[in-house]
Design a protein around this motif. Structure first.
Motif, short mmCIF file in Angstrom:
data_model
loop_
_atom_site.label_atom_id
_atom_site.label_comp_id
_atom_site.label_asym_id
_atom_site.label_seq_id
_atom_site.Cartn_x
_atom_site.Cartn_y
_atom_site.Cartn_z
N LEU A 270 0.83 -1.20 0.00
CA LEU A 270 0.00 0.00 0.00
C LEU A 270 0.87 1.25 0.00
O LEU A 270 2.03 1.21 0.41
N GLY A 271 0.29 2.34 -0.40
CA GLY A 271 0.98 3.63 -0.34
C GLY A 271 0.19 4.65 -1.13
O GLY A 271 -0.69 4.28 -1.93
N ASN A 272 0.50 5.93 -0.90
CA ASN A 272 -0.14 6.94 -1.73
C ASN A 272 0.29 6.75 -3.18
O ASN A 272 1.40 6.27 -3.42
N PRO A 273 -0.59 7.09 -4.13
CA PRO A 273 -0.18 6.94 -5.53
C PRO A 273 0.89 7.97 -5.90
O PRO A 273 0.58 9.12 -6.17
N ASP A 274 2.14 7.55 -5.88
CA ASP A 274 3.28 8.42 -6.16
C ASP A 274 4.39 7.51 -6.71
O ASP A 274 4.87 6.63 -5.98
N MET A 275 4.75 7.70 -7.98
CA MET A 275 5.71 6.79 -8.61
C MET A 275 7.10 6.88 -7.99
O MET A 275 7.95 6.02 -8.23
N ARG A 276 7.34 7.91 -7.17
CA ARG A 276 8.65 7.98 -6.51
C ARG A 276 8.83 6.83 -5.52
O ARG A 276 9.97 6.48 -5.19
N VAL A 277 7.72 6.22 -5.06
CA VAL A 277 7.84 5.09 -4.12
C VAL A 277 8.46 3.86 -4.83
O VAL A 277 9.50 3.36 -4.38
N PRO A 278 7.86 3.36 -5.93
CA PRO A 278 8.52 2.23 -6.60
C PRO A 278 9.89 2.59 -7.18
O PRO A 278 10.79 1.74 -7.22
N ILE A 279 10.08 3.85 -7.59
CA ILE A 279 11.40 4.24 -8.13
C ILE A 279 12.45 4.16 -7.02
O ILE A 279 13.53 3.59 -7.21
N ALA A 280 12.13 4.70 -5.83
CA ALA A 280 13.08 4.65 -4.71
C ALA A 280 13.35 3.19 -4.32
O ALA A 280 14.49 2.81 -4.02
N CYS A 281 12.29 2.38 -4.36
CA CYS A 281 12.44 0.95 -4.04
C CYS A 281 13.43 0.29 -4.99
O CYS A 281 14.34 -0.43 -4.59
N GLY A 282 13.27 0.57 -6.29
CA GLY A 282 14.15 -0.04 -7.29
C GLY A 282 15.58 0.46 -7.17
O GLY A 282 16.54 -0.31 -7.31
N LEU A 283 15.74 1.75 -6.91
CA LEU A 283 17.09 2.31 -6.81
C LEU A 283 17.85 1.71 -5.63
O LEU A 283 19.03 1.40 -5.74
N ALA A 284 17.17 1.55 -4.49
CA ALA A 284 17.89 1.20 -3.26
C ALA A 284 17.85 -0.29 -2.90
O ALA A 284 18.64 -0.73 -2.08
N TRP A 285 16.91 -1.04 -3.50
CA TRP A 285 16.69 -2.42 -3.08
C TRP A 285 17.98 -3.19 -2.86
O TRP A 285 18.86 -3.07 -3.70
N PRO A 286 18.15 -3.96 -1.78
CA PRO A 286 17.17 -4.28 -0.73
C PRO A 286 17.14 -3.26 0.41
O PRO A 286 16.50 -3.52 1.44
N GLU A 287 17.83 -2.15 0.24
CA GLU A 287 17.73 -1.12 1.28
C GLU A 287 16.54 -0.23 0.99
O GLU A 287 15.81 -0.45 0.02
N ARG A 288 16.33 0.77 1.81
CA ARG A 288 15.23 1.73 1.61
C ARG A 288 15.78 3.13 1.73
O ARG A 288 16.63 3.40 2.57
N ILE A 289 15.28 4.02 0.89
CA ILE A 289 15.69 5.43 0.94
C ILE A 289 14.45 6.32 0.92
O ILE A 289 13.39 5.89 0.45
#
Ligand code: NAD
Ligand code: MG
Length: 398
Positions: A270-289
């Motif tokens: 879940l999360g607000n509809p904001d593509m920066r969430v999946p983008i940040a996930c992809g950039l940092a995985w498995p960490e979080r930023i």
């Protein structure tokens, strides 16, 4: 890699996803460095991005626009090398100094640069779903051959990726997964009277209730072809047959997708509809930023609703499902005919409800074969585009 700083190429940097990617990068200084930026033709926007991010390379697909950018950068004494064409995009996607490639060019134009990144073994953040829809097998082969790390950025697929137990391997089906549930907002016309659909304008179609996106994907959301393309995308990414993927209308776009396991457990992201969430996930995985997204306030969101899709109102969804089941070149034809029909609609030359009719007509006309190579995929793509244009011209002549 430069110290601990990951070098990032952003393909499609002037678009909605590209812009959001640069925003997330800017929020995490010292962690990422922009190595290259690439776009289609809007060189002035690329120039502004070059000033802000000082990449080593800037690529414009259109050679004339690339020349203008080169001159402008020289006039400002900015040391950015300018390349052009698909070869330029491929070069910055596969460059040995690059760690991460954001694949966010819209449409089939993104195919070869994204494949180049995969073959070169990069961490590929895949937003460009059309590339996977049209060349699924060849794309996944390139990922395997290059030893690339493929991470889905499309919000639904990123949600599924996050819900899967550790060790996601691109294309491998987890035996623990029973079913994937892809959520869809239903777009701006979910509740419009079906009789009114024929008269909707491009401006109405691109005004999405929950997401701000590029024009092509916004129209795809209004026809729900976007969800159809995403269903095919999910088949490849998660090794799932189309029969085990269900589309669920969820107008609030808070639950981004769900995974049902064999024991009946269902996990969702879940999360607000904001593509920066999946983008940040992809950039940092498995960490979080940090992504810049606001916190989800479920009490204020009130109800989360779900309903089955209406295949009569959204015939593109049925066409995509059929193409997914048929396989072979059907998804290539579906995607190419859709790109042509959507552009004609955006240019005011084709009615909204004719988009599905054109795609259906081209699918009937071309049938499906099993492409043996990427060159064959490109030839079928070209044939389907020509066929769609021909159908639309004939329709206009009446
Ligand atoms: P957009 O129209 O805002 O941007 C498209 C980008 O592609 C631009 O930078 C443009 O210059 C570039 N481009 C276009 N033609 C090109 C060519 N021939 N060569 C090189 N570059 C070219 O689109 P967007 O909304 O950012 O979407 C990009 C991709 O991401 C699409 O495949 C879309 O389906 C996918 N996606 C977008 C979203 C979203 O929220 N916007 C969500 C999920 C997936
Ligand atoms: Mg999506």
């Amino acid at each position: 890699m430069n110290g601990d700083c990951l070098q990032v190429t952003v393909l499609g940097s002037t678009g909605s996803i590209g812009d959001s990617t640069l925003d997330v990068i800017a929020r995490n200084p010292g962690r990422y460095r922009v190595f290259a930026l690439g776009c289609g033709s809007r060189w002035q926007e690329l120039l502004a991005q070059c000033r802000a991010h000082l990449p080593r390379y800037a690529v414009v697909a259109d050679p004339a626009a690339a020349s203008r950018l080169r001159a402008a950068l020289r006039a400002e004494n900015l040391a950015v090398d300018v390349l052009d064409g698909t070869t330029g995009l491929e070069a910055v996607a596969a460059h040995p100094d690059v760690d991460v490639v954001m694949a966010a060019i819209v449409g089939a134009a993104g195919l070869m640069p994204t494949i180049a990144a995969a073959r070169a073994g990069k961490r590929v953040l895949l937003a460009n779903k059309e590339a996977l829809v049209m060349a699924g097998r060849f794309f996944m082969d390139a990922v395997a051959a290059g030893g690339a790390t493929l991470l889905p950025i499309d919000s639904e697929h990123n949600a599924i990726f996050q819900c899967l137990p550790g060790g996601y391997r691109a294309g491998d089906r987890s035996p623990l997964v029973q079913r994937l549930l892809l959520t869809a907002s239903g777009g701006p016309f979910r509740a419009l009277a079906p009789a009114a659909l024929a008269g909707v304008t491009p401006e109405q179609a691109v005004a999405h209730p929950n997401w701000v996106m590029g024009r092509k994907i916004s129209v795809d959301s209004a026809t729900m072809m976007n969800k159809g393309l995403e269903l095919i995308e999910a088949c490849w990414l998660f090794g799932m047959p189309a029969e085990r993927i269900e589309v669920l209308i969820h107008p609030q776009s808070v639950v981004h997708s769900l995974v049902e396991f064999v024991d009946g457990s269902v996990l969702a992201q879940l999360g607000n509809p904001d593509m920066r969430v999946p983008i940040a996930c992809g950039l940092a995985w498995p960490e979080r930023i940090p992504s810049g997204a606001t916190s989800l306030d479920l009490a204020r969101a009130a109800a989360l609703a779900f309903e089955p899709p209406d295949f009569e109102r959204f015939p593109c969804l049925g066409l995509a499902l059929q193409a997914a089941r048929t396989g072979g070149s059907a998804p290539v034809v579906l995607n190419a005919a859709n790109e042509i029909a959507v552009q004609e609609f955006l240019d005011g030359r084709l009615g909204f409800t004719r988009i599905a009719a054109v795609i259906g007509g081209v699918l009937d006309r071309l049938g499906s074969v099993e492409p043996e190579s990427l060159d064959e995929v490109k030839a079928i793509d070209a044939e389907a585009r020509a066929s769609a244009s021909c159908l639309i011209d004939a329709e206009r002549r009446g």
